[in-house]
Scaffold this motif. Structure first.
Motif, short mmCIF file in Angstrom:
data_model
loop_
_atom_site.label_atom_id
_atom_site.label_comp_id
_atom_site.label_asym_id
_atom_site.label_seq_id
_atom_site.Cartn_x
_atom_site.Cartn_y
_atom_site.Cartn_z
N ALA A 94 7.82 -9.62 7.66
CA ALA A 94 6.65 -10.47 7.95
C ALA A 94 5.90 -9.92 9.16
O ALA A 94 4.66 -9.87 9.17
N ASP A 95 6.63 -9.46 10.18
CA ASP A 95 5.99 -8.91 11.39
C ASP A 95 5.41 -7.52 11.12
O ASP A 95 4.33 -7.20 11.59
N VAL A 96 6.16 -6.70 10.36
CA VAL A 96 5.68 -5.33 10.10
C VAL A 96 4.40 -5.39 9.25
O VAL A 96 3.43 -4.68 9.51
N LEU A 97 4.39 -6.28 8.25
CA LEU A 97 3.17 -6.44 7.43
C LEU A 97 2.02 -6.99 8.28
O LEU A 97 0.87 -6.58 8.13
N ALA A 98 2.34 -7.92 9.19
CA ALA A 98 1.28 -8.55 10.01
C ALA A 98 0.55 -7.51 10.86
O ALA A 98 -0.61 -7.70 11.22
N ALA A 99 1.23 -6.40 11.16
CA ALA A 99 0.61 -5.36 12.00
C ALA A 99 -0.24 -4.39 11.18
O ALA A 99 -0.84 -3.47 11.74
N ARG A 100 -0.30 -4.55 9.86
CA ARG A 100 -1.05 -3.59 9.02
C ARG A 100 -2.46 -4.11 8.74
O ARG A 100 -2.69 -5.33 8.69
N PRO A 101 -3.39 -3.18 8.52
CA PRO A 101 -4.77 -3.62 8.23
C PRO A 101 -4.90 -4.30 6.88
O PRO A 101 -4.06 -4.09 5.98
N ASP A 102 -5.96 -5.08 6.73
CA ASP A 102 -6.26 -5.75 5.44
C ASP A 102 -6.41 -4.71 4.34
O ASP A 102 -6.90 -3.60 4.60
N ALA A 103 -6.08 -5.10 3.11
CA ALA A 103 -6.38 -4.33 1.90
C ALA A 103 -6.10 -2.83 2.05
O ALA A 103 -6.97 -2.00 1.79
N SER A 104 -4.89 -2.47 2.50
CA SER A 104 -4.59 -1.06 2.75
C SER A 104 -3.44 -0.54 1.89
O SER A 104 -3.08 0.64 1.99
N VAL A 105 -2.84 -1.38 1.04
CA VAL A 105 -1.64 -0.99 0.30
C VAL A 105 -1.80 -1.37 -1.17
O VAL A 105 -2.38 -2.41 -1.49
N ASP A 106 -1.30 -0.50 -2.08
CA ASP A 106 -1.44 -0.76 -3.52
C ASP A 106 -0.28 -1.59 -4.08
O ASP A 106 -0.45 -2.31 -5.07
N ILE A 107 0.91 -1.41 -3.50
CA ILE A 107 2.12 -2.04 -4.07
C ILE A 107 2.98 -2.56 -2.93
O ILE A 107 3.20 -1.84 -1.95
N ILE A 108 3.45 -3.80 -3.06
CA ILE A 108 4.41 -4.34 -2.09
C ILE A 108 5.53 -5.01 -2.89
O ILE A 108 5.25 -5.74 -3.84
N TYR A 109 6.78 -4.73 -2.51
CA TYR A 109 7.87 -5.42 -3.20
C TYR A 109 8.97 -5.79 -2.21
O TYR A 109 9.17 -5.13 -1.19
N LEU A 110 9.65 -6.90 -2.54
CA LEU A 110 10.73 -7.43 -1.70
C LEU A 110 11.95 -7.64 -2.58
O LEU A 110 11.84 -8.27 -3.65
N ASP A 111 13.08 -7.12 -2.15
CA ASP A 111 14.36 -7.32 -2.85
C ASP A 111 15.22 -8.08 -1.85
O ASP A 111 15.79 -7.49 -0.94
N LEU A 112 15.26 -9.41 -2.00
CA LEU A 112 15.67 -10.28 -0.89
C LEU A 112 17.19 -10.35 -0.68
O LEU A 112 17.96 -9.90 -1.53
#
Ligand SMILES: C[S@@+](CC[C@H](N)C(=O)[O-])C[C@H]1O[C@@H](n2cnc3c(N)ncnc32)[C@H](O)[C@@H]1O
Length: 323
Positions: A94-112
């Motif tokens: 959540a913190d690492v994503l929060a530090a990234r710019p808007d609309a900059s990634v094509d794919i995000i996945y979480l294996d919880l």
């Protein structure tokens, strides 16, 4: 980026590394393509990441993230074999994503949840299967351990944790027994907690499905690692970071996680949210995601046969729509 740590992974542990769950199904839904940027929020031993990276090609970028610093050794192997550029971040997704710019990634996945390596390393204290320090921190630099919770929460708070996050039927009996035991001697090990749980529940329940300590251990792990709050915040940040047309997937292992993912996707996929009965739409609400999995995807029998951990897995995915 990852700091140096004192943890080292043995060759034996590398050989036993986590088997990725629902791998083909995840890749089919995400459709990684050459030149894209993918964000693996829960890198673990990198089984999913290796398969995704192969499809990103020389111009792609794989960004890996995990709270557990020991994944660095697995990351080195994946990065060596990957055709694309790779980066590793240590921290809560959540913190690492929060530090990234808007609309900059094509794919995000979480294996919880936890990895097999975390469960199998006794000193991490995730498992009720052997006696070890009662720890359960995914990131060993976190302040609060499972022992801290068990030794300091009130009976009412413990009961609430066991009920809410473990759906434990004997929550209050276990909480009361814990209070009695810790007034004599504070809890330090998983074994002490398992003994108290066994004593607190009626004899027939001790021999039901699975280990009687499973639900309490799950509940404590969720609270120690603040898992559900991280998931809810991580999904919101993932949506912001995704490009339009970008794909988001999550593999969950218990109903609380799955419900969070399902409700998040449902909220984004909803069109008009006016109260029923209005003659015309006044909300102007438009869907912002299209769900790719009407029902959650679950493992086939042959996967469960070869990897018991896959049994509870549920995969959901959605695509972000143009604004
Ligand atoms: C089930 S394993 C992932 C396995 C991985 N997909 C593979 O193929 O090896 C889950 C991993 O997610 C990490 N994790 C769980 N919650 C996290 C969070 N909020 N932020 C970052 N990492 C997290 C855990 O430390 C663990 O390594």
């Amino acid at each position: 980026m990852l700091p140096q740590t004192n943890y080292h992974v043995s060759e034996y542990e590398m050989a036993l590394a986590h088997t990725p769950v629902l791998l083909d199904e995840l890749v089919d839904l995400l459709q990684p393509a050459a030149g894209e940027t993918a964000f693996d929020a829960t890198f673990g031993a990198g089984g999913h990441a290796a398969a995704v990276a192969r499809r990103l090609g020389a111009d792609g970028l794989l960004i890996a993230c995990d709270r557990d610093p020991t994944v660095a050794e697995y990351f080195r192997d994946v990065a060596r074999e990957a055709p694309c550029a790779t980066e590793l971040y240590h921290g809560n997704f959540a913190d690492v994503l929060a530090a990234r710019p808007d609309a900059s990634v094509d794919i995000i996945y979480l294996d919880l949840g936890v990895s097999s390596m975390q469960l199998d390393r006794r000193e991490r204290g995730f498992s009720y299967a052997w006696d070890a320090p009662l720890d359960m921190r995914m990131d060993p630099s976190q302040a609060v351990t499972a022992a801290d919770l068990v030794n300091t929460l009130s009976v009412a708070e413990l009961t609430d944790v066991f009920r809410r996050y473990g759906e434990e039927r004997y929550a209050v009996d276990i909480a009361r027994r814990i209070e009695r035991q810790r007034s004599r001697q504070p809890f330090e090990t998983t074994g002490q907690l398992v003994d108290v749980i066994k004593c607190a529940i009626p004899t027939p329940a001790r021999f039901g499905a699975g280990n009687p300590a499973r639900r309490v251990f799950q509940a404590l792990r969720i609270v120690v690692n603040n898992e559900l709050e991280s998931l809810a915040r991580g999904l919101e940040e993932a949506y912001r970071v995704l490009k339009p047309g970008g794909r988001l997937a999550a593999i969950s292992f218990h109903s609380l996680e799955d419900r969070t993912v399902k409700q998040f996707f449902r909220g984004h996929a909803a069109g008009c949210i006016c109260p029923p009965g209005l003659p015309i739409c006044v909300c102007g609400h438009e869907p912002t995601m299209r769900v790719l999995t009407r029902r959650p995807v679950t493992p086939r029998a042959h996967e469960i046969e070869s990897n018991a951990r896959a049994k509870a897995a549920k995969l959901r995915a959605a695509v972000k729509l143009e604004a």
